[in-house]
Scaffold this motif. Sequence first.
Motif, PDB file in Angstrom:
ATOM      1  N   GLU A   1    -104.005 -41.310 -30.913  1.00 26.49           N
ATOM      2  CA  GLU A   1    -103.292 -40.099 -30.494  1.00 26.49           C
ATOM      3  C   GLU A   1    -102.872 -40.173 -29.035  1.00 26.49           C
ATOM      4  N   ARG A   2    -103.591 -40.969 -28.251  1.00 24.72           N
ATOM      5  CA  ARG A   2    -103.272 -41.124 -26.834  1.00 24.72           C
ATOM      6  C   ARG A   2    -102.334 -42.318 -26.572  1.00 24.72           C
ATOM      7  N   GLY A   3    -101.829 -42.933 -27.629  1.00 30.77           N
ATOM      8  CA  GLY A   3    -100.856 -44.002 -27.444  1.00 30.77           C
ATOM      9  C   GLY A   3    -101.421 -45.400 -27.420  1.00 30.77           C
ATOM     10  N   TYR A   4    -102.591 -45.580 -28.031  1.00 29.15           N
ATOM     11  CA  TYR A   4    -103.247 -46.884 -28.046  1.00 29.15           C
ATOM     12  C   TYR A   4    -103.216 -47.518 -29.439  1.00 29.15           C
ATOM     13  N   VAL A   5    -103.323 -48.824 -29.429  1.00 29.23           N
ATOM     14  CA  VAL A   5    -103.572 -49.606 -30.639  1.00 29.23           C
ATOM     15  C   VAL A   5    -104.920 -50.284 -30.462  1.00 29.23           C
TER      16      VAL A   5
ATOM     17  N   TYR B   1    -114.561 -53.599 -29.481  1.00 29.93           N
ATOM     18  CA  TYR B   1    -113.275 -52.967 -29.731  1.00 29.93           C
ATOM     19  C   TYR B   1    -112.433 -53.028 -28.455  1.00 29.93           C
ATOM     20  N   VAL B   2    -111.160 -53.281 -28.637  1.00 28.81           N
ATOM     21  CA  VAL B   2    -110.223 -53.258 -27.513  1.00 28.81           C
ATOM     22  C   VAL B   2    -109.073 -52.332 -27.888  1.00 28.81           C
ATOM     23  N   SER B   3    -108.844 -51.317 -27.067  1.00 26.29           N
ATOM     24  CA  SER B   3    -107.727 -50.393 -27.264  1.00 26.29           C
ATOM     25  C   SER B   3    -106.689 -50.664 -26.182  1.00 26.29           C
ATOM     26  N   MET B   4    -105.471 -50.998 -26.634  1.00 21.89           N
ATOM     27  CA  MET B   4    -104.387 -51.388 -25.731  1.00 21.89           C
ATOM     28  C   MET B   4    -103.262 -50.373 -25.809  1.00 21.89           C
ATOM     29  N   PRO B   5    -102.624 -50.035 -24.678  1.00 18.43           N
ATOM     30  CA  PRO B   5    -101.428 -49.197 -24.753  1.00 18.43           C
ATOM     31  C   PRO B   5    -100.439 -49.820 -25.740  1.00 18.43           C
ATOM     32  N   ALA B   6     -99.867 -48.988 -26.608  1.00 16.20           N
ATOM     33  CA  ALA B   6     -99.057 -49.495 -27.715  1.00 16.20           C
ATOM     34  C   ALA B   6     -97.942 -50.415 -27.254  1.00 16.20           C
ATOM     35  N   GLU B   7     -97.340 -50.114 -26.113  1.00 20.79           N
ATOM     36  CA  GLU B   7     -96.216 -50.927 -25.653  1.00 20.79           C
ATOM     37  C   GLU B   7     -96.648 -52.314 -25.176  1.00 20.79           C
ATOM     38  N   GLU B   8     -97.956 -52.496 -24.969  1.00 21.88           N
ATOM     39  CA  GLU B   8     -98.455 -53.797 -24.521  1.00 21.88           C
ATOM     40  C   GLU B   8     -99.239 -54.534 -25.600  1.00 21.88           C
TER      41      GLU B   8
ATOM     42  N   GLY C   1     -98.464 -55.722 -28.444  1.00 17.90           N
ATOM     43  CA  GLY C   1     -97.827 -56.866 -29.070  1.00 17.90           C
ATOM     44  C   GLY C   1     -97.839 -58.116 -28.224  1.00 17.90           C
ATOM     45  N   SER C   2     -98.329 -58.019 -26.991  1.00 16.52           N
ATOM     46  CA  SER C   2     -98.339 -59.154 -26.079  1.00 16.52           C
ATOM     47  C   SER C   2     -99.577 -60.019 -26.212  1.00 16.52           C
ATOM     48  N   VAL C   3    -100.520 -59.625 -27.044  1.00 13.63           N
ATOM     49  CA  VAL C   3    -101.768 -60.375 -27.168  1.00 13.63           C
ATOM     50  C   VAL C   3    -102.220 -60.362 -28.614  1.00 13.63           C
ATOM     51  N   THR C   4    -102.801 -61.470 -29.073  1.00 12.88           N
ATOM     52  CA  THR C   4    -103.289 -61.559 -30.447  1.00 12.88           C
ATOM     53  C   THR C   4    -104.779 -61.254 -30.502  1.00 12.88           C
TER      54      THR C   4
END
Length: 282
Positions: free
Chosen positions: A213-217, A264-271, A273-276
Amino acid sequence: MLTSNTAFNAAKADFNDVYDQPDPREYFAAMKRVGYRLPENVMPSFLRVIEAVRRVRGGASLTILDVGCSYGINGALLNYELTLDDLYGCAEQREGDPGREPAEIDRKFFATRKTPFGHRVHGVDRAAFAIGYATSAGLIDQGAALDLEAAESPELPAGLADVDLIISTGCVGYVTVKTFARLLDANTGRLPWIATSALRTLDYSSFERFFGERGYVTSSSVRPVKQRAITSETERAQTLSNLAALGKDPAGFESEGDLYADCYVSMPAEEAGSVTREELFG
């Protein structure tokens, strides 16, 4: 009726009497007795996350906020050539000196192990004495004794509100999304990445939903890591009960007598896709 995690916390070994002291020796001795290895076991993943953030955002060092930092163990492992055994040994070998504070004695030892190009590590915890030790011993750069679960909790100090990465190895399960909401609400810069560990007895889905909800994946580790030994039959029974309720198989893990945690790692959605996942967890 107790929720499964509330029941588990009630059944867990209680270290509250040694968690917040001016001198960490009793706490480290208690952790050594139960084979506590979690910070050391999750550190490889945390270091991969740090490298990912540096690669995606640039910069040689990060500002990291350790939630539930206690005596600064994560800061020690991040910025010093130290292991948990070194910390346990340091606490055991230090001779009492009524004229000097424990942190003053230990700071000189830690200074000989400091690595170059370290990260700025800040800490927040309810334990004021532990925070004071971690700051005075040089294991964290800035600390604040706050209960971020409490509605009346004061605002986060300015220096702790603009960070690149939030980490936590011990408090998820004791704190809820309220703590992370306060941290993110106080944030004054770009959304920080968030790296946590949580015991397998915990249903982490509420955190994943909140971060979404805060924009993380959010991505999770493939294989859990050992936290510490299960210390009683009550703790063992509640561990197995929680795992069964979550549909998790204890075979090869908790069935062998230890508690295990997932990372667990939560990443801003826009970033994100930059890491697997492999880059994060190996």
